[in-house]
Structure formats: structure tokens, C-alpha cells
Design a protein around this motif. Sequence first.
Motif, PDB file in Angstrom:
ATOM      1  N   ASP A   1      35.626  35.546  41.317  1.00 21.66           N
ATOM      2  CA  ASP A   1      34.743  34.654  42.086  1.00 21.66           C
ATOM      3  C   ASP A   1      35.288  33.241  42.231  1.00 21.66           C
ATOM      4  OD1 ASP A   1      32.884  36.540  42.586  1.00 21.66           O
ATOM      5  OD2 ASP A   1      31.745  36.175  40.744  1.00 21.66           O
ATOM      6  N   TYR A   2      36.185  32.881  41.321  1.00 23.55           N
ATOM      7  CA  TYR A   2      36.739  31.532  41.356  1.00 23.55           C
ATOM      8  C   TYR A   2      37.426  31.237  42.689  1.00 23.55           C
ATOM      9  CZ  TYR A   2      40.817  28.500  40.791  1.00 23.55           C
ATOM     10  OH  TYR A   2      41.807  27.593  40.994  1.00 23.55           O
ATOM     11  N   VAL A   3      37.954  32.274  43.322  1.00 22.96           N
ATOM     12  CA  VAL A   3      38.729  32.070  44.547  1.00 22.96           C
ATOM     13  C   VAL A   3      37.798  31.781  45.728  1.00 22.96           C
ATOM     14  CG1 VAL A   3      40.413  33.078  46.120  1.00 22.96           C
ATOM     15  CG2 VAL A   3      40.492  33.647  43.684  1.00 22.96           C
ATOM     16  N   GLU A   4      38.107  30.702  46.439  1.00 18.10           N
ATOM     17  CA  GLU A   4      37.342  30.351  47.639  1.00 18.10           C
ATOM     18  C   GLU A   4      37.989  31.048  48.833  1.00 18.10           C
ATOM     19  OE1 GLU A   4      34.699  28.284  48.000  1.00 18.10           O
ATOM     20  OE2 GLU A   4      34.557  27.862  45.844  1.00 18.10           O
ATOM     21  N   LYS A   5      37.159  31.750  49.589  1.00 21.73           N
ATOM     22  CA  LYS A   5      37.715  32.469  50.729  1.00 21.73           C
ATOM     23  C   LYS A   5      38.321  31.524  51.767  1.00 21.73           C
ATOM     24  CE  LYS A   5      33.929  34.876  51.432  1.00 21.73           C
ATOM     25  NZ  LYS A   5      32.963  35.852  52.011  1.00 21.73           N
ATOM     26  N   ASP A   6      37.696  30.369  51.912  1.00 20.24           N
ATOM     27  CA  ASP A   6      38.052  29.501  53.042  1.00 20.24           C
ATOM     28  C   ASP A   6      39.234  28.583  52.799  1.00 20.24           C
ATOM     29  OD1 ASP A   6      35.915  30.672  54.233  1.00 20.24           O
ATOM     30  OD2 ASP A   6      34.514  29.143  53.538  1.00 20.24           O
ATOM     31  N   PHE A   7      39.684  28.506  51.571  1.00 17.40           N
ATOM     32  CA  PHE A   7      40.789  27.588  51.326  1.00 17.40           C
ATOM     33  C   PHE A   7      42.120  28.337  51.418  1.00 17.40           C
ATOM     34  CE2 PHE A   7      43.827  25.100  49.000  1.00 17.40           C
ATOM     35  CZ  PHE A   7      43.525  23.806  49.389  1.00 17.40           C
ATOM     36  N   GLY A   8      43.089  27.678  52.028  1.00 16.33           N
ATOM     37  CA  GLY A   8      44.417  28.285  52.136  1.00 16.33           C
ATOM     38  C   GLY A   8      44.328  29.639  52.806  1.00 16.33           C
ATOM     39  N   THR A   9      44.903  30.647  52.160  1.00 16.08           N
ATOM     40  CA  THR A   9      44.853  31.996  52.727  1.00 16.08           C
ATOM     41  C   THR A   9      43.805  32.843  52.034  1.00 16.08           C
ATOM     42  OG1 THR A   9      46.518  32.702  51.140  1.00 16.08           O
ATOM     43  CG2 THR A   9      47.315  31.937  53.276  1.00 16.08           C
ATOM     44  N   GLY A  10      43.143  32.236  51.058  1.00 21.65           N
ATOM     45  CA  GLY A  10      42.170  33.016  50.296  1.00 21.65           C
ATOM     46  C   GLY A  10      42.823  33.811  49.181  1.00 21.65           C
ATOM     47  N   VAL A  11      44.104  33.571  48.988  1.00 17.91           N
ATOM     48  CA  VAL A  11      44.837  34.242  47.906  1.00 17.91           C
ATOM     49  C   VAL A  11      45.416  33.178  46.975  1.00 17.91           C
ATOM     50  CG1 VAL A  11      46.640  35.893  47.319  1.00 17.91           C
ATOM     51  CG2 VAL A  11      45.508  36.026  49.555  1.00 17.91           C
ATOM     52  N   VAL A  12      45.162  33.336  45.685  1.00 21.27           N
ATOM     53  CA  VAL A  12      45.631  32.342  44.716  1.00 21.27           C
ATOM     54  C   VAL A  12      46.575  33.000  43.726  1.00 21.27           C
ATOM     55  CG1 VAL A  12      44.910  30.626  43.023  1.00 21.27           C
ATOM     56  CG2 VAL A  12      43.364  31.250  44.873  1.00 21.27           C
ATOM     57  N   LYS A  13      47.697  32.327  43.487  1.00 17.78           N
ATOM     58  CA  LYS A  13      48.579  32.796  42.411  1.00 17.78           C
ATOM     59  C   LYS A  13      48.007  32.301  41.090  1.00 17.78           C
ATOM     60  CE  LYS A  13      52.580  30.210  42.142  1.00 17.78           C
ATOM     61  NZ  LYS A  13      52.232  29.493  40.918  1.00 17.78           N
ATOM     62  N   ILE A  14      48.053  33.128  40.072  1.00 18.33           N
ATOM     63  CA  ILE A  14      47.445  32.759  38.792  1.00 18.33           C
ATOM     64  C   ILE A  14      48.535  32.538  37.753  1.00 18.33           C
ATOM     65  CG2 ILE A  14      45.867  33.503  36.957  1.00 18.33           C
ATOM     66  CD1 ILE A  14      44.466  32.931  39.612  1.00 18.33           C
ATOM     67  N   THR A  15      48.586  31.256  37.275  1.00 16.41           N
ATOM     68  CA  THR A  15      49.608  30.849  36.320  1.00 16.41           C
ATOM     69  C   THR A  15      48.926  30.284  35.072  1.00 16.41           C
ATOM     70  OG1 THR A  15      50.735  30.057  38.312  1.00 16.41           O
ATOM     71  CG2 THR A  15      51.834  29.641  36.213  1.00 16.41           C
ATOM     72  N   PRO A  16      48.472  31.103  34.189  1.00 18.39           N
ATOM     73  CA  PRO A  16      47.592  30.642  33.106  1.00 18.39           C
ATOM     74  C   PRO A  16      48.216  29.587  32.191  1.00 18.39           C
ATOM     75  CG  PRO A  16      47.637  33.040  33.214  1.00 18.39           C
ATOM     76  CD  PRO A  16      48.708  32.549  34.118  1.00 18.39           C
ATOM     77  N   ALA A  17      49.528  29.617  32.034  1.00 17.44           N
ATOM     78  CA  ALA A  17      50.145  28.703  31.082  1.00 17.44           C
ATOM     79  C   ALA A  17      50.333  27.302  31.665  1.00 17.44           C
ATOM     80  CB  ALA A  17      51.485  29.251  30.607  1.00 17.44           C
ATOM     81  N   HIS A  18      50.043  27.131  32.953  1.00 15.72           N
ATOM     82  CA  HIS A  18      50.331  25.830  33.556  1.00 15.72           C
ATOM     83  C   HIS A  18      49.257  25.324  34.512  1.00 15.72           C
ATOM     84  CE1 HIS A  18      54.243  25.626  31.677  1.00 15.72           C
ATOM     85  NE2 HIS A  18      54.306  26.939  31.867  1.00 15.72           N
ATOM     86  N   ASP A  19      48.070  25.843  34.362  1.00 18.18           N
ATOM     87  CA  ASP A  19      46.970  25.368  35.197  1.00 18.18           C
ATOM     88  C   ASP A  19      45.646  25.695  34.495  1.00 18.18           C
ATOM     89  OD1 ASP A  19      46.218  24.697  38.317  1.00 18.18           O
ATOM     90  OD2 ASP A  19      44.748  25.990  37.313  1.00 18.18           O
ATOM     91  N   PHE A  20      44.754  24.709  34.467  1.00 18.82           N
ATOM     92  CA  PHE A  20      43.531  24.882  33.682  1.00 18.82           C
ATOM     93  C   PHE A  20      42.613  25.964  34.243  1.00 18.82           C
ATOM     94  CE2 PHE A  20      44.967  20.780  32.150  1.00 18.82           C
ATOM     95  CZ  PHE A  20      44.781  20.935  30.785  1.00 18.82           C
ATOM     96  N   ASN A  21      42.515  26.044  35.555  1.00 17.78           N
ATOM     97  CA  ASN A  21      41.661  27.084  36.139  1.00 17.78           C
ATOM     98  C   ASN A  21      42.268  28.453  35.934  1.00 17.78           C
ATOM     99  OD1 ASN A  21      39.534  25.556  37.357  1.00 17.78           O
ATOM    100  ND2 ASN A  21      41.151  24.711  38.641  1.00 17.78           N
ATOM    101  N   ASP A  22      43.588  28.513  36.166  1.00 16.07           N
ATOM    102  CA  ASP A  22      44.274  29.789  36.029  1.00 16.07           C
ATOM    103  C   ASP A  22      44.162  30.282  34.592  1.00 16.07           C
ATOM    104  OD1 ASP A  22      44.843  29.143  38.571  1.00 16.07           O
ATOM    105  OD2 ASP A  22      47.023  29.321  38.415  1.00 16.07           O
TER     106      ASP A  22
END
Length: 875
Positions: free
Chosen positions: A263-284
Motif C-alpha cells: 500500500d505504501y506505493v502511490e499509483k500516481d507518482f512516477g510509474t507506480g513502480v518503486v524499487k525497494i532498497t531497505p538498507a539505504h532508505d527509511f521507507n524501503d
Amino acid sequence: MLDKSYEPQNKENAIYKKWEENSCFKPASDLNKESNKENFTIIMPPPNITGQLHIGHALNNTTQDFLIRYKRMKGYNTLWIPGTDHASIATEVKIIDALKKEGLSKEKLGREEFLKRAWQWNEKYGGRIKLQLKSLGCSCDWDRCAFTMDDQRQKSVLHVFKQLYDEGYIYRGEKLINWCPTCKTALSDAEVEHVDENSNLWYIRYPYADKSGHLVVATTRPETIFGDVCVAVNPNDERYKDKIGKEVTLPIINKKIPIISDDYVEKDFGTGVVKITPAHDFNDYEVGKRHGFEPIKIMNLDGTMNECCAKYANLDRYQCRKELIEDLKSLDLIEKIEPYVLPKATCYRCHNAVEPMMSKQWFMDMQEMAKLGLDAVDNNELEIVPNRVQKIYRNWLENIKDWCISRQLWWGHRIPAFYCKDCGNTMVELKKPETCTKCGSSNIEQDPDVLDTWFSSALWPFSTLGYPDDTKDLKTFFPTSILVTAQDIIFFWVARMVMLSKKIMGKTPFSKVLINGIVRDDEGKKMSKSSNNGVDPIEIIEKYGADSLRLSLMFGNGTGNDFRFSEEKILEDRKFINKVFNSGKFLELVLSQTYETKLDVTKLNIFDKWIYTKLSEAIEEINKFIDSLDVCQAVNKMYSFVWDEFCNYYLEFLKPYVYSDDQNTRANACAILKDVYLNILKLLHPIIPFITEDIYSNFTHQFLINQNYATSIGTFEKESKDVEKIISLIQKIREVRLSYNVAPSKRITLVVDKSNISKDSLNIVNESKLVLSKMTNIEKIDLLDNIDDDSIKFVSELGEFYFYKNEVVDTEKEREKINKDIEKIIAEIKILESRILNPNFVSRAPQQLVEKEKSRYEYLLNSKNSLEEKLKNLK
RNA sequence: GGGAGAUUAGCGCAGUUGGUAGAGUACCUGCCUUACAAGCAGAGGGUCAUAGGUUCGAGUCCUAUAUCUCCCACCA
């Protein structure tokens, strides 16, 4: 003898020294003196030893000194504890800079030598700060001066750390934290600043693992693809619904990762696809945790890429980004590049980019602590002035996360955690344990890290009073009375003090917080070390004196409002001090020409009674303002009372009496003048301590700083009102004289219509004959039964008065004047009519007001008629 | 994106229970009057950002708008 003119430069230091030598800054309880009231305690916000104080500090400390001096004179048992802060990271950054210039580095020097440097730094800059505070006149108790790194404060820190560790509030763990690759340390959330940066949004193609095409991922950080554990889409995004569960191949390293939904992913931003990098981003990090992915670290602590990054290993992250983009372009994996502004996280000390990194650190659990902080304001244990700041405080506490308290620095309180190198046991102790409590090994090492500088600051209200020892100071002065500080450290400091005081001491550390405004330079920019527009208070003090600076900081500026600093304002405000000084010169002169008697209260004339009434009112108002922490209004009142009422009127009223031929009259007038003047010095002492002390001791050979605050003999309503009437008559006479162009030096006659003046008014006029003639250059007052028609008539509250036409003349001017007056009156009549003729007003407004307006209306109508008649009769 | 503050005389600002807009400074006029020319006496100058609303009455309370400033914030 007072100086020839007001020249503060050479005197202030000597006065300060005298105060210190005579223990004037000590609480009464130290000197075994009775103090008739409760304690009043302020703990100074400790300035960082990184540099020297600027005007902002001067504003902050002047406010504190003002309150302390006032309360001291009010009879409170006052204590103001000064101190300085070691400012762990900030100071370390400065020292490293200094070392660089010598071609040295922290590592080359070694921990021990480095700390020696730090202590030397403290000597130098801490010393300078104390000097600045003294120059400003701060009446704090230097014997109690504290430093966050001195022995007693270290002891406080160790005890609190151990207690909170034992109770489970402090723990160690590996989490994603803010890491400054430049300072090479962890930072707390509060130490990260966001600045907008022009960057890009890169649209990168991630081929499906089954080679059936590609997904496009939009990212601001392409270089972190090596740490991707999956890509995520919104579960309700129709575009990708059928792709969930499939795999994509990471470019370059050809690693397969799954497509998940969150649910964290917003459909309307960018392409609606997010790369998930847990070690380098707080949301990820959160997303990864939810879906059970292990974070993959791809960066070294210096901000370079690590061995996970194929050929980009050891490149700085920004260089990596550049090369990677080029490589992706050549592989045709860049769909497009859009410009994008992103809030870049930076270090609040070195202002370089901060990286989220996985790291093992010490944390303080803030859930329960935050509740303590919120309780303080909810239960009215803590009042924040101005009130709006409370919202900021509350909002921060409501969203707080655990506090990362360990720092990979050398300058600071070393964490009292000891690790057994044989069995890995962790021990938190006040002293290094000889042997491991688990395996008995003596192979023990202390944690190399130090604590966040704000950890020790958080203990300041009780560490300065001797905690953890059971000291008399702690019993007497904790909790303290008020904290005066700036808005920008409400999270760093104020909130944490409240939480830890409540946790450790069980009490809110102060009942009030006064937030002072930000000081700006004359162009309106915030004064700060980083913008390099700070002004050294000593420079200003040397030029204009500390009193001028203090007054300028407090006068005419709403308490808590931002303050625009300019030397021009100091020049303007300095005039007031000059005025005070010169009225002292006048007293001195007058005393030298007479002998003094004891003040005879039974012999007060109406002017004396008036000034005492005014003094009473001023004292009362000033008290009220200070009690509600409205220092600005208090100073405004001081200003207008002293200048307008005392100097401009009372001193003039007094002159006929102090120069009187009658010895008794003269002596009493002098005694009263002296009494009022000395009370004025008391009134002003909190804001301009040096000059008032200098003059006071000149007249009394006593210290002013320890005197009781100003008092007045009493209030005299009738006489006070009478004098107000005389003042308005004086103003009227001056106005009329001027409007007829009568030369100031020309002495003219004031004419009174005997049959048309009340007995009371006549008495008042008689009593003020001398004063009237002196202040308006009236030669004599004629009491006549019949007034010539062509006499110049004017009206004051005391009744109708006249000038002889031949003494004043000029018909044309007169006509002009009358016309002007009529115009004014008509304008006012119109306003009044709009009310009085409005039935709603008459029925709904307070009766008193209605009556007042009506009688004013009548009066204006009459005045208008008589003026019009006058105009007709003018030839 | 969220929140807070500011907008009052040429200028920098004050104005806490809603009742005819204030001081300082600058400008103008007149004064070296024996504390003070870093002074004294006087004059001019403001539809209190804009538009609505509540009220007998709004700088003051409410709602929008504009401009400026600050704080907070992970939309990749």
C-alpha cells in the motif's frame, strides 16, 4: 562626582568586578541572609564552545539577567547558573578543520592527543564566552559555573545512562540510522536538515526475468539498485496486477528479484513502480521488513560503494551514479530523465549529504518518554510562552522515534558500556569492570563511541545542581523557575530536558519556558555562524556600552518576536541612557546647592503627589508586565515614565522649588527629587544595570544590585488629576503661543475670567503659578471681572483662558486657526453622531460609554458654536 | 505536502479581555531656556495587506486571498 558626560566604556568592567567581589550574584541562602520569598532559579542555556557568542546570545542572556535582577530586587532567593556545552560533533568538526590547516588529522594524532586538543579548545573558547557574558553584565553565580564535560556532569551522565539501561530504556541494536559520511558518525533524526536540491527522476527499465519485456522504475537514487531486494507496486494498480509475483532482473548485476505489492506505493507518482532498497532508505526499510527481506548493504561508511556493486566498488556514490547512468544508457535501459527537486538530507554540522545506513548503535526508547513530555504540557506543569510554540513541541513528541544516542566521535562522554572480548557479554557500569560478569575473563574493552551531545544537555537542569549527589542545591533549587531559550532548540533540548527530568527526577525541570525571537542582521537575514553575519557583542559593548546593547535588545520589540539588529537602533536607544545620566547630573547639581533634609511626607505639593502617583502606576504596570513575561512592554513603560513624565514634566515642575529662596522649600524639594530619582534607578536597574549602579552608588555609597525594587510613597488621585489638568493647560498655552507666532522669549499675560472659573480650578492655577510661568513664559496672571471682546480665548480642562490681543495679535492667523479647529471638531462630531444617533448603540453599548459619548458630544457642539461666534466677531 | 508567524505613519516597530489608531526615528517649524542640541517645544503624515462575515461598534474575533519569513516532512 558623576562623570562629565555619559561614557560607559571605562566603567562597566570595574563595576562588574565590584559586584563579583562582593558576592552580589550569590543566592541569599548562600550568604545566610534571610530572603523573604521563594526561590527563583534560572539555568543558563549553555553556549557551545565552538566559537564565541553573537547578538542572539546577548538577547537570550539579557532577558535572563533582566529577570534575575528583577527577582533579586524583589527579595527572591535568586540563583542563575552559567555554563558551557562541549558540543561534541560541532567542536570536533572545528578541531578537525584546525588540524587540517596544520597538515594533521584526527587519526594521525590519536584519541588521547586529540582530546588534549579539545580541552585546550575549551580553555580558549569557553574562556572567551565567559568574558562575553561578563561584559554583558550577566549576574550569574560563577562559582557554580558548569561545563557539560566537567567531572560532576560526567558523573551525572554515567548515572543516568546506567539507570536507563538497567530499566531497559537504553538498548543497543542494528537499525537503519542517519549516517554522515563526512563526520563519519551516526546522527539523530533531529540532527538531519533537509534542503531542496535540483536533481532528477531517472526512469530505469527493469527487464522481466522471463524476458517478456520490462517494467519501468522511477528513482531519485539509481546507484542504489545494487541493494534492491524487490520492486513494489500498489495492490490496486490495474496496470501491474498480473505482474505481482513475477520476477525482474536487476540491470548490470543480473540479479533476479520479485515484484511485490504494498500500500505504501502511490499509483500516481512516477510509474507506480518503486524499487525497494531497505538498507539505504527509511521507507524501503519498513517495506522490506513487512515482506521479510534482508537489507543488502551496498555502501561503505565513507560514502563509497562496496563490493556488492560490481565494477563500481570503491567509487563515491555520486561518481557511481554518473557512471552507472552512462552504462545504463548504453544498454538502452534508461527510459527517460526528468528534472526533480528533492529534499536532500544533510548533516546539521557539516552540511554534507547524510546517508541512511544500517548500523549497530545505542538507542533510547522514546515511547514512554514522549508521554512524559506531553503530560507536562497537558497537565499545565509547563507553560510555553508564546503559547503557539507549544504546538510545535507537542507535534514533535507525538511523532517521535527512538533516539540514536551513540556517536562515532571522540570528543564527548564515552559510553559506559564494556564488552567481554571472549564471550561477547555487554556490561554497563560506572567504572570499567575488572572481569566479565559472565565468563570471568579480564579481556574487556570499552565501547569506543561517545554520546550525542544533547544527552548531557538533557540533564542540564539537575546535573548543574549536583545530581546524582544528594546536594543542598538540588534540594533547594530544583525544579528551576524558568527557561529562556531560542525556538530552534525546542526539540534538541527543551523537550528532552522535560522528558529526562520527569523520568530521572520525577518533576518537570521548569514551570515556564520563554522563547525569545531570532536575531536578524540589518538586512533581515538570520544571524548564524554559518551565514557568517554574526556580530560580536563585545565589539558593540566597547563602542556603546553594555547598557545600550541591552536596552536596544529589549526595547520596542515584542517579546518572542524576531529582532532586527542594527547599530542605528543602538544609537537611538542610547539616548535614553544619556537622559537618565543627565537627570542624575541635575540631581547632583541641585544637591550641591542646598542642604538636604529628611523627606517630609506631610509637605508634598501637588506636583510631588502627582509624580509619586505616576511612579506607583509605573511600578504596578511594570510588575504586571514582567510577571506575564512581557519584558518589552515593561521596558516601554519604563521609557515613557522616565522620559515623558519624570524628565519632561516633573523636573520642570520642580525647578521653581529647588531654586526657591526658601531654604525649607528647597531642602524638601531636593529630598523628594532624590527619593524619586533613586527609585527610578531601581526601576531601571534590571535593564541597564551598569549606569544605574554607577549613579546610585555615587549618591548613596551602597550597592544598587541588592536593594529592594522601586517603591512609591503612595497614590494621590485628586492631586494627580489636578496636575494632569495643568499639563493640558500648559500644552494649550504653548500651542496657542506657537499658533500666533509669539516669540518664545516674549513674556505675556495669562488672563482669567474671575466670574467664569470654578473655585477649584482657580486654586489649581494659583498653586501652579510658578510652574506655569516657568514652563510657558507667562509673566503674570490677571484675574478680571470683564474680558475684552477681542481677547484671544482658549479652552482647557480648567476652564476658559485668554490672552490680551495686543500681546498676541495677527487676525489672519487667528482666523486660519479657528477654521482649522472647527474642521477638527466637525469631524469628531460626525463620528460621535454616528453612534449617539444610532438607537442600537444607545441601547446595547455600556451605559457609561453612552453617557461619556453624549457629554463629549455636547461639549463639542458648544465649542463649535463659540468658535463660530468668535470667527464672526473677528475683525 | 503539513504547520506557524508576519503584513499598522517614509523607515524599523508597539498595540492580551472588541469602544474615536501609538511611541521612537526621519521629515518640517521654532528654540544653544543655567541636567541633557545624544536636548526642548510644536506640526504634518495611517480607509491598521485585500475581500467578505459576526457585532450597535473590528487593527483587535471568524472565513477566504495575496506577498514575505520560519519550522516540520521519506511520496520513490
